[in-house]
Motif scaffolding. Structure first.
Motif, PDB file in Angstrom:
ATOM      1  N   THR A 194       0.866  -1.175   0.000  1.00 56.36           N
ATOM      2  CA  THR A 194       0.000   0.000   0.000  1.00 56.36           C
ATOM      3  C   THR A 194       0.901   1.222   0.000  1.00 56.36           C
ATOM      4  O   THR A 194       1.669   1.433   0.941  1.00 56.36           O
ATOM      5  N   LEU A 195       0.817   2.011  -1.059  1.00 53.46           N
ATOM      6  CA  LEU A 195       1.702   3.154  -1.255  1.00 53.46           C
ATOM      7  C   LEU A 195       0.888   4.430  -1.305  1.00 53.46           C
ATOM      8  O   LEU A 195      -0.304   4.399  -1.613  1.00 53.46           O
ATOM      9  N   GLY A 196       1.543   5.552  -1.005  1.00 51.44           N
ATOM     10  CA  GLY A 196       0.821   6.803  -0.953  1.00 51.44           C
ATOM     11  C   GLY A 196       1.435   7.898  -1.805  1.00 51.44           C
ATOM     12  O   GLY A 196       2.634   7.887  -2.109  1.00 51.44           O
ATOM     13  N   PHE A 197       0.585   8.847  -2.170  1.00 57.40           N
ATOM     14  CA  PHE A 197       1.002  10.041  -2.909  1.00 57.40           C
ATOM     15  C   PHE A 197       0.337  11.243  -2.273  1.00 57.40           C
ATOM     16  O   PHE A 197      -0.873  11.225  -2.015  1.00 57.40           O
ATOM     17  N   VAL A 198       1.137  12.271  -1.987  1.00 53.61           N
ATOM     18  CA  VAL A 198       0.611  13.540  -1.482  1.00 53.61           C
ATOM     19  C   VAL A 198       0.878  14.596  -2.543  1.00 53.61           C
ATOM     20  O   VAL A 198       2.024  14.840  -2.918  1.00 53.61           O
ATOM     21  N   GLY A 199      -0.187  15.200  -3.028  1.00 44.71           N
ATOM     22  CA  GLY A 199      -0.078  16.278  -3.995  1.00 44.71           C
ATOM     23  C   GLY A 199      -0.488  17.598  -3.367  1.00 44.71           C
ATOM     24  O   GLY A 199      -1.181  17.619  -2.355  1.00 44.71           O
ATOM     25  N   GLY A 200      -0.054  18.682  -3.961  1.00 43.97           N
ATOM     26  CA  GLY A 200      -0.466  20.014  -3.516  1.00 43.97           C
ATOM     27  C   GLY A 200      -1.827  20.324  -4.105  1.00 43.97           C
ATOM     28  O   GLY A 200      -2.825  19.720  -3.741  1.00 43.97           O
ATOM     29  N   VAL A 201      -1.880  21.236  -5.028  1.00 35.88           N
ATOM     30  CA  VAL A 201      -3.126  21.610  -5.701  1.00 35.88           C
ATOM     31  C   VAL A 201      -3.348  20.656  -6.880  1.00 35.88           C
ATOM     32  O   VAL A 201      -2.413  20.347  -7.617  1.00 35.88           O
ATOM     33  N   GLU A 202      -4.572  20.199  -7.051  1.00 36.79           N
ATOM     34  CA  GLU A 202      -4.876  19.317  -8.177  1.00 36.79           C
ATOM     35  C   GLU A 202      -4.862  20.125  -9.467  1.00 36.79           C
ATOM     36  O   GLU A 202      -5.776  20.896  -9.736  1.00 36.79           O
ATOM     37  N   ASP A 203      -3.806  19.963 -10.234  1.00 38.71           N
ATOM     38  CA  ASP A 203      -3.709  20.593 -11.546  1.00 38.71           C
ATOM     39  C   ASP A 203      -2.983  19.637 -12.485  1.00 38.71           C
ATOM     40  O   ASP A 203      -2.546  18.559 -12.067  1.00 38.71           O
ATOM     41  N   LYS A 204      -2.870  20.020 -13.734  1.00 33.25           N
ATOM     42  CA  LYS A 204      -2.303  19.136 -14.751  1.00 33.25           C
ATOM     43  C   LYS A 204      -0.884  18.682 -14.395  1.00 33.25           C
ATOM     44  O   LYS A 204      -0.542  17.511 -14.569  1.00 33.25           O
ATOM     45  N   THR A 205      -0.072  19.574 -13.886  1.00 33.19           N
ATOM     46  CA  THR A 205       1.314  19.226 -13.559  1.00 33.19           C
ATOM     47  C   THR A 205       1.384  18.212 -12.434  1.00 33.19           C
ATOM     48  O   THR A 205       2.059  17.180 -12.552  1.00 33.19           O
ATOM     49  N   ILE A 206       0.699  18.474 -11.342  1.00 30.41           N
ATOM     50  CA  ILE A 206       0.762  17.569 -10.190  1.00 30.41           C
ATOM     51  C   ILE A 206       0.082  16.242 -10.517  1.00 30.41           C
ATOM     52  O   ILE A 206       0.542  15.174 -10.099  1.00 30.41           O
ATOM     53  N   GLU A 207      -0.991  16.286 -11.276  1.00 28.57           N
ATOM     54  CA  GLU A 207      -1.626  15.043 -11.709  1.00 28.57           C
ATOM     55  C   GLU A 207      -0.685  14.227 -12.588  1.00 28.57           C
ATOM     56  O   GLU A 207      -0.742  12.999 -12.594  1.00 28.57           O
ATOM     57  N   GLY A 208       0.224  14.889 -13.311  1.00 25.96           N
ATOM     58  CA  GLY A 208       1.248  14.186 -14.092  1.00 25.96           C
ATOM     59  C   GLY A 208       2.195  13.419 -13.189  1.00 25.96           C
ATOM     60  O   GLY A 208       2.574  12.281 -13.487  1.00 25.96           O
ATOM     61  N   PHE A 209       2.587  14.038 -12.063  1.00 21.56           N
ATOM     62  CA  PHE A 209       3.417  13.329 -11.092  1.00 21.56           C
ATOM     63  C   PHE A 209       2.677  12.103 -10.560  1.00 21.56           C
ATOM     64  O   PHE A 209       3.248  11.010 -10.466  1.00 21.56           O
ATOM     65  N   GLU A 210       1.411  12.284 -10.188  1.00 19.30           N
ATOM     66  CA  GLU A 210       0.623  11.166  -9.667  1.00 19.30           C
ATOM     67  C   GLU A 210       0.504  10.049 -10.703  1.00 19.30           C
ATOM     68  O   GLU A 210       0.686   8.867 -10.386  1.00 19.30           O
ATOM     69  N   PHE A 211       0.200  10.403 -11.948  1.00 21.19           N
ATOM     70  CA  PHE A 211       0.065   9.422 -13.023  1.00 21.19           C
ATOM     71  C   PHE A 211       1.348   8.614 -13.202  1.00 21.19           C
ATOM     72  O   PHE A 211       1.316   7.385 -13.296  1.00 21.19           O
ATOM     73  N   GLY A 212       2.483   9.316 -13.269  1.00 19.27           N
ATOM     74  CA  GLY A 212       3.766   8.634 -13.454  1.00 19.27           C
ATOM     75  C   GLY A 212       4.089   7.697 -12.304  1.00 19.27           C
ATOM     76  O   GLY A 212       4.565   6.576 -12.502  1.00 19.27           O
TER      77      GLY A 212
END
Length: 101
Positions: free
Chosen positions: A26-44
Motif C-alpha cells: 500500500t503506497l501513498g502520494f501527497v499532492g499540492g493543488v490538483e492541476d495538470k502538472t501535479i496530476e502528471g506526477f501522480e500518473f507517473g
C-alpha cells in the motif's frame, strides 16, 4: 536558465522504487493543488508502481496548497493510518511535513 522535464517520467522511476521497497503493498502520494502538472506526477508514480506490482494499492491525498507543512504532515499521517509505508509527494513546502511527520 530554463529547465523543462516531463514530470511523469521522473515520477515513474520513483514508483518503480516504491513498488520494490514496500512491505505493505500500500503506497501513498501527497499532492499540492490538483492541476495538470501535479496530476502528471501522480500518473507517473502510479504507472511505475503498476509496472512492478499491479496488485499494489495507491492511496492519494491532496493538500489544496503548496505552502503549509502542517497540511503535508496531516496528509502523510492519514495515509500512514491507512497502511501506507512509502509516500511520494509533489506538494512543494507541504512536503516538509510529509518528510518529517
Amino acid at each position: 536558465m530554463c529547465l523543462s522535464f516531463k514530470e511523469e517520467e521522473g515520477a515513474f522511476l520513483v514508483g518503480v522504487i516504491a513498488a520494490l521497497t514496500t512491505e505493505t503493498q500500500t503506497l501513498g502520494f501527497v499532492g499540492g493543488v490538483e492541476d495538470k502538472t501535479i496530476e502528471g506526477f501522480e500518473f507517473g508514480y502510479r504507472a511505475g508502481i503498476k509496472a512492478i506490482n499491479p496488485e499494489a494499492k495507491v492511496l492519494v491525498e491532496y493538500t489544496g496548497c503548496f505552502d503549509n507543512a502542517a497540511d503535508g504532515k496531516g496528509a502523510a499521517l492519514s495515509l500512514i493510518d491507512e497502511g501506507v509505508d512509502v509516500i511520494f509527494h509533489a506538494s512543494g513546502e507541504c512536503g516538509i511535513g510529509v518528510i518529517v511527520h
